[in-house]
Scaffold this motif. Structure first.
Motif, PDB file in Angstrom:
ATOM      1  N   GLY A 122      34.558  93.618  36.559  1.00 32.54           N
ATOM      2  CA  GLY A 122      35.633  92.631  36.632  1.00 32.54           C
ATOM      3  C   GLY A 122      37.000  93.284  36.736  1.00 32.54           C
ATOM      4  N   ALA A 123      37.207  94.336  35.963  1.00 37.24           N
ATOM      5  CA  ALA A 123      38.479  95.060  36.025  1.00 37.24           C
ATOM      6  C   ALA A 123      38.674  95.726  37.379  1.00 37.24           C
ATOM      7  CB  ALA A 123      38.541  96.100  34.901  1.00 37.24           C
ATOM      8  N   ALA A 124      37.594  96.254  37.946  1.00 38.74           N
ATOM      9  CA  ALA A 124      37.682  96.889  39.268  1.00 38.74           C
ATOM     10  C   ALA A 124      38.033  95.864  40.349  1.00 38.74           C
ATOM     11  CB  ALA A 124      36.361  97.584  39.601  1.00 38.74           C
ATOM     12  N   VAL A 125      37.437  94.686  40.262  1.00 33.75           N
ATOM     13  CA  VAL A 125      37.762  93.635  41.236  1.00 33.75           C
ATOM     14  C   VAL A 125      39.225  93.226  41.085  1.00 33.75           C
ATOM     15  CG1 VAL A 125      37.301  91.235  41.887  1.00 33.75           C
ATOM     16  CG2 VAL A 125      35.397  92.793  41.458  1.00 33.75           C
ATOM     17  N   ILE A 175      47.565  92.749  47.431  1.00 35.09           N
ATOM     18  CA  ILE A 175      48.623  91.736  47.559  1.00 35.09           C
ATOM     19  C   ILE A 175      49.575  91.806  46.373  1.00 35.09           C
ATOM     20  CG2 ILE A 175      47.230  90.151  48.948  1.00 35.09           C
ATOM     21  CD1 ILE A 175      46.624  88.553  46.459  1.00 35.09           C
ATOM     22  N   ASP A 176      50.640  91.017  46.448  1.00 35.71           N
ATOM     23  CA  ASP A 176      51.655  90.941  45.395  1.00 35.71           C
ATOM     24  C   ASP A 176      51.010  90.665  44.037  1.00 35.71           C
ATOM     25  OD1 ASP A 176      54.544  90.431  44.507  1.00 35.71           O
ATOM     26  OD2 ASP A 176      53.548  88.539  43.991  1.00 35.71           O
ATOM     27  N   ASP A 177      51.506  91.331  42.994  1.00 38.92           N
ATOM     28  CA  ASP A 177      50.916  91.198  41.657  1.00 38.92           C
ATOM     29  C   ASP A 177      50.884  89.760  41.157  1.00 38.92           C
ATOM     30  OD1 ASP A 177      50.340  93.874  41.400  1.00 38.92           O
ATOM     31  OD2 ASP A 177      52.129  94.336  40.227  1.00 38.92           O
ATOM     32  N   ASN A 178      51.948  88.989  41.403  1.00 40.26           N
ATOM     33  CA  ASN A 178      51.975  87.609  40.919  1.00 40.26           C
ATOM     34  C   ASN A 178      50.871  86.775  41.563  1.00 40.26           C
ATOM     35  OD1 ASN A 178      54.203  88.228  39.372  1.00 40.26           O
ATOM     36  ND2 ASN A 178      55.658  87.533  40.898  1.00 40.26           N
ATOM     37  N   TRP A 179      50.726  86.884  42.867  1.00 36.89           N
ATOM     38  CA  TRP A 179      49.679  86.133  43.567  1.00 36.89           C
ATOM     39  C   TRP A 179      48.298  86.660  43.213  1.00 36.89           C
ATOM     40  CZ3 TRP A 179      50.634  81.552  45.220  1.00 36.89           C
ATOM     41  CH2 TRP A 179      51.915  81.220  45.624  1.00 36.89           C
ATOM     42  N   ALA A 180      48.178  87.956  43.054  1.00 37.70           N
ATOM     43  CA  ALA A 180      46.880  88.537  42.662  1.00 37.70           C
ATOM     44  C   ALA A 180      46.443  87.986  41.314  1.00 37.70           C
ATOM     45  CB  ALA A 180      46.972  90.055  42.623  1.00 37.70           C
ATOM     46  N   LEU A 181      47.378  87.910  40.372  1.00 37.08           N
ATOM     47  CA  LEU A 181      47.061  87.384  39.049  1.00 37.08           C
ATOM     48  C   LEU A 181      46.614  85.929  39.140  1.00 37.08           C
ATOM     49  CD1 LEU A 181      46.958  87.735  35.988  1.00 37.08           C
ATOM     50  CD2 LEU A 181      49.385  87.092  35.929  1.00 37.08           C
ATOM     51  N   LEU A 182      47.326  85.138  39.932  1.00 36.64           N
ATOM     52  CA  LEU A 182      46.928  83.740  40.096  1.00 36.64           C
ATOM     53  C   LEU A 182      45.533  83.643  40.713  1.00 36.64           C
ATOM     54  CD1 LEU A 182      47.666  80.714  39.929  1.00 36.64           C
ATOM     55  CD2 LEU A 182      48.550  80.945  42.266  1.00 36.64           C
ATOM     56  N   ILE A 183      45.283  84.414  41.739  1.00 37.08           N
ATOM     57  CA  ILE A 183      43.984  84.365  42.426  1.00 37.08           C
ATOM     58  C   ILE A 183      42.841  84.740  41.489  1.00 37.08           C
ATOM     59  CG2 ILE A 183      42.586  85.511  44.206  1.00 37.08           C
ATOM     60  CD1 ILE A 183      45.223  85.571  45.899  1.00 37.08           C
ATOM     61  N   VAL A 184      42.978  85.846  40.764  1.00 34.53           N
ATOM     62  CA  VAL A 184      41.869  86.259  39.890  1.00 34.53           C
ATOM     63  C   VAL A 184      41.684  85.285  38.736  1.00 34.53           C
ATOM     64  CG1 VAL A 184      41.952  88.694  40.538  1.00 34.53           C
ATOM     65  CG2 VAL A 184      43.245  87.920  38.541  1.00 34.53           C
ATOM     66  N   ASN A 185      42.768  84.717  38.229  1.00 37.57           N
ATOM     67  CA  ASN A 185      42.630  83.732  37.160  1.00 37.57           C
ATOM     68  C   ASN A 185      41.916  82.477  37.653  1.00 37.57           C
ATOM     69  OD1 ASN A 185      43.743  85.273  35.119  1.00 37.57           O
ATOM     70  ND2 ASN A 185      45.784  84.413  35.324  1.00 37.57           N
ATOM     71  N   VAL A 186      42.255  82.020  38.850  1.00 36.26           N
ATOM     72  CA  VAL A 186      41.612  80.832  39.408  1.00 36.26           C
ATOM     73  C   VAL A 186      40.135  81.115  39.702  1.00 36.26           C
ATOM     74  CG1 VAL A 186      41.568  79.291  41.417  1.00 36.26           C
ATOM     75  CG2 VAL A 186      43.738  79.812  40.283  1.00 36.26           C
ATOM     76  N   VAL A 187      39.850  82.242  40.314  1.00 43.30           N
ATOM     77  CA  VAL A 187      38.454  82.595  40.609  1.00 43.30           C
ATOM     78  C   VAL A 187      37.655  82.720  39.311  1.00 43.30           C
ATOM     79  CG1 VAL A 187      36.959  84.424  41.516  1.00 43.30           C
ATOM     80  CG2 VAL A 187      38.931  83.644  42.842  1.00 43.30           C
ATOM     81  N   GLY A 200      32.282  89.342  29.790  1.00 37.75           N
ATOM     82  CA  GLY A 200      32.412  90.656  30.422  1.00 37.75           C
ATOM     83  C   GLY A 200      33.185  90.613  31.720  1.00 37.75           C
ATOM     84  N   PHE A 201      32.561  90.066  32.773  1.00 38.67           N
ATOM     85  CA  PHE A 201      33.179  90.082  34.101  1.00 38.67           C
ATOM     86  C   PHE A 201      34.459  89.243  34.143  1.00 38.67           C
ATOM     87  CE2 PHE A 201      33.771  88.574  38.439  1.00 38.67           C
ATOM     88  CZ  PHE A 201      33.783  89.781  39.124  1.00 38.67           C
ATOM     89  N   CYS A 202      34.348  87.960  33.753  1.00 37.89           N
ATOM     90  CA  CYS A 202      35.520  87.084  33.832  1.00 37.89           C
ATOM     91  C   CYS A 202      36.588  87.460  32.808  1.00 37.89           C
ATOM     92  CB  CYS A 202      35.110  85.626  33.668  1.00 37.89           C
ATOM     93  SG  CYS A 202      34.190  85.003  35.076  1.00 37.89           S
ATOM     94  N   GLY A 203      36.175  87.964  31.670  1.00 38.51           N
ATOM     95  CA  GLY A 203      37.144  88.399  30.669  1.00 38.51           C
ATOM     96  C   GLY A 203      38.016  89.544  31.169  1.00 38.51           C
ATOM     97  N   ALA A 204      37.435  90.452  31.938  1.00 38.90           N
ATOM     98  CA  ALA A 204      38.206  91.568  32.494  1.00 38.90           C
ATOM     99  C   ALA A 204      38.908  91.177  33.793  1.00 38.90           C
ATOM    100  CB  ALA A 204      37.295  92.766  32.736  1.00 38.90           C
ATOM    101  N   LEU A 205      38.335  90.231  34.517  1.00 38.54           N
ATOM    102  CA  LEU A 205      38.934  89.787  35.772  1.00 38.54           C
ATOM    103  C   LEU A 205      40.219  89.005  35.539  1.00 38.54           C
ATOM    104  CD1 LEU A 205      38.615  89.387  38.897  1.00 38.54           C
ATOM    105  CD2 LEU A 205      37.404  87.261  38.345  1.00 38.54           C
ATOM    106  N   THR A 206      40.203  88.111  34.572  1.00 40.91           N
ATOM    107  CA  THR A 206      41.346  87.231  34.316  1.00 40.91           C
ATOM    108  C   THR A 206      42.247  87.822  33.238  1.00 40.91           C
ATOM    109  OG1 THR A 206      40.134  85.976  32.652  1.00 40.91           O
ATOM    110  CG2 THR A 206      39.976  85.210  34.931  1.00 40.91           C
ATOM    111  N   SER A 207      43.456  87.256  33.140  1.00 40.99           N
ATOM    112  CA  SER A 207      44.352  87.786  32.120  1.00 40.99           C
ATOM    113  C   SER A 207      45.443  86.793  31.753  1.00 40.99           C
ATOM    114  CB  SER A 207      45.013  89.080  32.596  1.00 40.99           C
ATOM    115  OG  SER A 207      45.900  89.547  31.612  1.00 40.99           O
TER     116      SER A 207
END
Length: 137
Positions: free
Chosen positions: A16-19, A27-39, A81-88
């Motif tokens: 999850g952290a690697a993804v 992409i831009d950090d702000n949009w990346a954060l939104l995308i991973v949180n939504v996914v 595991g996966f989603c916990g590391a993917l989102t923030s």
């Protein structure tokens, strides 16, 4: 928690952290954060719907060794595991704090509102879609 489950959660967390890092590198950090949180919220919606289906299937079947199992919740390797590391949420808090420190209250509010709305829609939408699909099947 058994060591086998802890190990799978840890490996899934690394994935999850690697993804998340891979998305942020593109992409831009702000949009990346939104995308991973939504996914991530969409995946958790799917996982909770799947768990609900399994729980209901177990309830309707007579008890047998093949049906008895843990009813503790969705797969911990996927959700924690996966989603916990993917989102923030902590990265979102830092993003909002930067906007507030710069006096950009409207921007902070917009990002917060967008994140809450998009993450809620992803969770509810994926969960609802999966449960509706299984009800038809």
């Amino acid at each position: 928690m058994p060591s086998r489950i802890a190990a799978t959660v840890a490996v899934a967390g690394i994935a999850g952290a690697a993804v998340r890092w891979g998305v942020a590198a593109q992409i831009d950090d702000n949009w990346a954060l939104l995308i991973v949180n939504v996914v991530g919220c969409g995946i958790v919606g799917w996982a909770t719907a799947r768990h609900e289906r399994i729980r209901l299937d177990r309830r309707s079947q007579p008890r047998s060794p093949s049906v008895v199992g843990s009813d503790a919740g969705p797969s911990p390797w996927l959700t924690a595991g996966f989603c916990g590391a993917l989102t923030s949420m902590s990265a979102l808090a830092l993003q909002l704090a930067r906007y507030l420190d710069d006096g950009r209250i409207g921007t902070a509010g917009a990002w917060l509102g967008l994140t809450i709305a998009a993450c809620t829609a992803a969770f509810v939408g994926s969960r609802t879609a999966v449960l509706a699909y299984w009800r038809r099947a």
